[in-house]
Design a protein around this motif. Sequence first.
Motif, PDB file in Angstrom:
ATOM      1  N   GLY A  53       0.177 -58.226  59.289  1.00  0.00           N
ATOM      2  CA  GLY A  53      -1.276 -58.065  58.811  1.00  0.00           C
ATOM      3  C   GLY A  53      -2.143 -57.340  57.733  1.00  0.00           C
ATOM      4  N   GLY A  54      -0.974 -57.772  56.770  1.00  0.00           N
ATOM      5  CA  GLY A  54      -1.400 -56.592  55.861  1.00  0.00           C
ATOM      6  C   GLY A  54      -1.606 -55.156  55.634  1.00  0.00           C
ATOM      7  N   GLY A  55      -0.363 -54.685  56.388  1.00  0.00           N
ATOM      8  CA  GLY A  55       0.283 -53.399  56.494  1.00  0.00           C
ATOM      9  C   GLY A  55       0.801 -52.958  55.408  1.00  0.00           C
ATOM     10  N   ASN A  56       1.545 -53.838  54.418  1.00  0.00           N
ATOM     11  CA  ASN A  56       2.263 -53.527  53.149  1.00  0.00           C
ATOM     12  C   ASN A  56       1.420 -53.666  52.303  1.00  0.00           C
ATOM     13  N   ILE A  57       0.236 -53.624  51.902  1.00  0.00           N
ATOM     14  CA  ILE A  57      -0.779 -54.058  50.924  1.00  0.00           C
ATOM     15  C   ILE A  57      -1.866 -52.696  50.442  1.00  0.00           C
ATOM     16  N   VAL A  58      -1.820 -52.190  49.389  1.00  0.00           N
ATOM     17  CA  VAL A  58      -3.045 -51.262  49.590  1.00  0.00           C
ATOM     18  C   VAL A  58      -3.406 -51.609  48.136  1.00  0.00           C
ATOM     19  N   LEU A  59      -5.358 -51.516  48.809  1.00  0.00           N
ATOM     20  CA  LEU A  59      -6.086 -52.425  47.659  1.00  0.00           C
ATOM     21  C   LEU A  59      -6.221 -50.989  47.097  1.00  0.00           C
ATOM     22  N   VAL A  60      -7.011 -51.646  45.027  1.00  0.00           N
ATOM     23  CA  VAL A  60      -7.004 -49.615  44.895  1.00  0.00           C
ATOM     24  C   VAL A  60      -8.511 -50.489  43.874  1.00  0.00           C
ATOM     25  N   GLY A  61      -9.084 -49.899  44.472  1.00  0.00           N
ATOM     26  CA  GLY A  61     -10.153 -50.065  42.945  1.00  0.00           C
ATOM     27  C   GLY A  61      -9.754 -48.633  41.988  1.00  0.00           C
ATOM     28  N   PRO A  62      -9.710 -48.947  41.069  1.00  0.00           N
ATOM     29  CA  PRO A  62     -10.120 -47.711  39.441  1.00  0.00           C
ATOM     30  C   PRO A  62     -10.594 -47.299  39.208  1.00  0.00           C
ATOM     31  N   ASP A  63     -12.001 -47.509  39.627  1.00  0.00           N
ATOM     32  CA  ASP A  63     -13.291 -46.676  39.368  1.00  0.00           C
ATOM     33  C   ASP A  63     -13.715 -46.731  39.991  1.00  0.00           C
ATOM     34  N   CYS A  64     -15.078 -46.364  40.358  1.00  0.00           N
ATOM     35  CA  CYS A  64     -16.549 -46.242  41.472  1.00  0.00           C
ATOM     36  C   CYS A  64     -17.001 -47.531  41.110  1.00  0.00           C
ATOM     37  N   ASN A  65     -17.327 -48.497  40.179  1.00  0.00           N
ATOM     38  CA  ASN A  65     -17.962 -49.576  40.401  1.00  0.00           C
ATOM     39  C   ASN A  65     -16.723 -50.888  41.042  1.00  0.00           C
ATOM     40  N   ALA A  66     -15.042 -50.847  41.535  1.00  0.00           N
ATOM     41  CA  ALA A  66     -14.851 -51.508  41.747  1.00  0.00           C
ATOM     42  C   ALA A  66     -14.821 -51.355  43.317  1.00  0.00           C
ATOM     43  N   GLY A  67     -14.944 -49.878  43.814  1.00  0.00           N
ATOM     44  CA  GLY A  67     -15.117 -49.725  45.154  1.00  0.00           C
ATOM     45  C   GLY A  67     -15.769 -50.916  46.195  1.00  0.00           C
ATOM     46  N   LYS A  68     -16.691 -51.570  45.995  1.00  0.00           N
ATOM     47  CA  LYS A  68     -17.803 -52.602  46.511  1.00  0.00           C
ATOM     48  C   LYS A  68     -16.917 -53.683  46.284  1.00  0.00           C
ATOM     49  N   SER A  69     -15.674 -54.181  45.663  1.00  0.00           N
ATOM     50  CA  SER A  69     -15.014 -55.145  45.026  1.00  0.00           C
ATOM     51  C   SER A  69     -13.902 -55.154  46.388  1.00  0.00           C
ATOM     52  N   ILE A  70     -13.130 -54.162  46.177  1.00  0.00           N
ATOM     53  CA  ILE A  70     -11.896 -53.751  47.139  1.00  0.00           C
ATOM     54  C   ILE A  70     -12.570 -54.040  49.470  1.00  0.00           C
ATOM     55  N   ASP A  71     -13.520 -53.394  49.165  1.00  0.00           N
ATOM     56  CA  ASP A  71     -14.733 -53.629  50.453  1.00  0.00           C
ATOM     57  C   ASP A  71     -14.717 -55.095  50.752  1.00  0.00           C
ATOM     58  N   ARG A  72     -15.204 -55.438  49.985  1.00  0.00           N
ATOM     59  CA  ARG A  72     -15.619 -56.711  49.928  1.00  0.00           C
ATOM     60  C   ARG A  72     -14.158 -57.967  49.808  1.00  0.00           C
ATOM     61  N   PHE A  73     -13.496 -57.529  49.212  1.00  0.00           N
ATOM     62  CA  PHE A  73     -11.881 -58.345  49.611  1.00  0.00           C
ATOM     63  C   PHE A  73     -11.155 -57.946  51.186  1.00  0.00           C
ATOM     64  N   TYR A  74     -11.042 -56.898  51.685  1.00  0.00           N
ATOM     65  CA  TYR A  74     -10.528 -55.963  52.290  1.00  0.00           C
ATOM     66  C   TYR A  74     -11.203 -57.376  53.558  1.00  0.00           C
ATOM     67  N   GLU A  75     -12.507 -57.503  53.782  1.00  0.00           N
ATOM     68  CA  GLU A  75     -13.648 -57.663  54.616  1.00  0.00           C
ATOM     69  C   GLU A  75     -13.322 -59.368  54.862  1.00  0.00           C
ATOM     70  N   LEU A  76     -12.687 -60.243  53.311  1.00  0.00           N
ATOM     71  CA  LEU A  76     -13.031 -61.049  53.537  1.00  0.00           C
ATOM     72  C   LEU A  76     -11.679 -61.646  53.799  1.00  0.00           C
ATOM     73  N   SER A  77     -10.368 -61.116  53.739  1.00  0.00           N
ATOM     74  CA  SER A  77      -9.015 -61.384  53.749  1.00  0.00           C
ATOM     75  C   SER A  77      -8.401 -61.612  55.258  1.00  0.00           C
ATOM     76  N   LEU A 132      -7.324 -48.989  34.301  1.00  0.00           N
ATOM     77  CA  LEU A 132      -6.142 -49.831  34.948  1.00  0.00           C
ATOM     78  C   LEU A 132      -5.130 -48.891  34.964  1.00  0.00           C
ATOM     79  N   GLU A 133      -4.527 -48.741  33.930  1.00  0.00           N
ATOM     80  CA  GLU A 133      -3.541 -48.343  33.682  1.00  0.00           C
ATOM     81  C   GLU A 133      -3.113 -46.880  34.486  1.00  0.00           C
ATOM     82  N   LYS A 134      -4.035 -45.938  33.688  1.00  0.00           N
ATOM     83  CA  LYS A 134      -4.506 -44.376  34.094  1.00  0.00           C
ATOM     84  C   LYS A 134      -5.039 -44.405  36.343  1.00  0.00           C
ATOM     85  N   ALA A 135      -4.932 -45.877  36.537  1.00  0.00           N
ATOM     86  CA  ALA A 135      -5.116 -45.477  38.279  1.00  0.00           C
ATOM     87  C   ALA A 135      -4.306 -45.523  39.096  1.00  0.00           C
TER      88      ALA A 135
END
Length: 231
Positions: A53-77, A132-135
């Motif tokens: 069920g996606g347990g092997n996947i970790v979504l990473v938001g490199p900065d604060c602006n990306a937080g909404k994107s990973i939440d959206r991705f999680y919901e739609l996945s 992205l690299e630093k994150a």
Amino acid sequence: IKRVLTLDRHSEASEAVYGDLYQQDPVGVLFNLDPIPIFVNYLKNSGIEIRDGGGNIVLVGPDCNAGKSIDRFYELSGLPNISRVYCKKDREVPNDAEMVKASVDRTSDNFEGIKDKTLIAIDDKADTLGTLEKALVQEDLTSDGKPKQIHAFITHMIMPTVEAYKKVQIHRLNLHGSNSHPNMAFKKDEPGVGNITVIDFTPYFAWALVNHVLPGKPIPEVTLDNLGDFI
């Protein structure tokens, strides 16, 4: 110019600018394509391993602006066991991507480290790849071990210099992004280019243009029910 179509516009300030410019509700003149539905469908058809069920996947938001994107991705996945990491960044020197420091700000409750997991970072653009690299290689994130694979879903892959491509090669990053920028059509001989996949967003633009922008109908919000229309 009567109407404007953008891709991955997440600035609320632009809504006010266009509202003032057109002297009307920007909904009627400003249309935006959300890349997340495309990325979700791409993941499910890409061959990237999805287990438990996606347990092997970790979504990473490199900065604060990306937080909404990973939440959206999680919901739609529709993958309930995906975990999420929200990072913050600090710049020691303004506008200098090489002087960026990244750290983990918070995580989802089910996060249990990244060792042997598949990391997927989501961001709006890749320029120098400094953020992205630093994150992705920061000590806060890698303290328990190294991930099995590192992927990044990037809307606009600009990457104007060879240094950005070298980061792809050095860290064995797998970049996946839209064909919104011409660099992706011409830079075939840079280091690490074999790890870059360009996703054709043209059908998505055509669909939005014909069905929504020209008749002036708002682009509908994508949900799990209609996600299959955005392949």
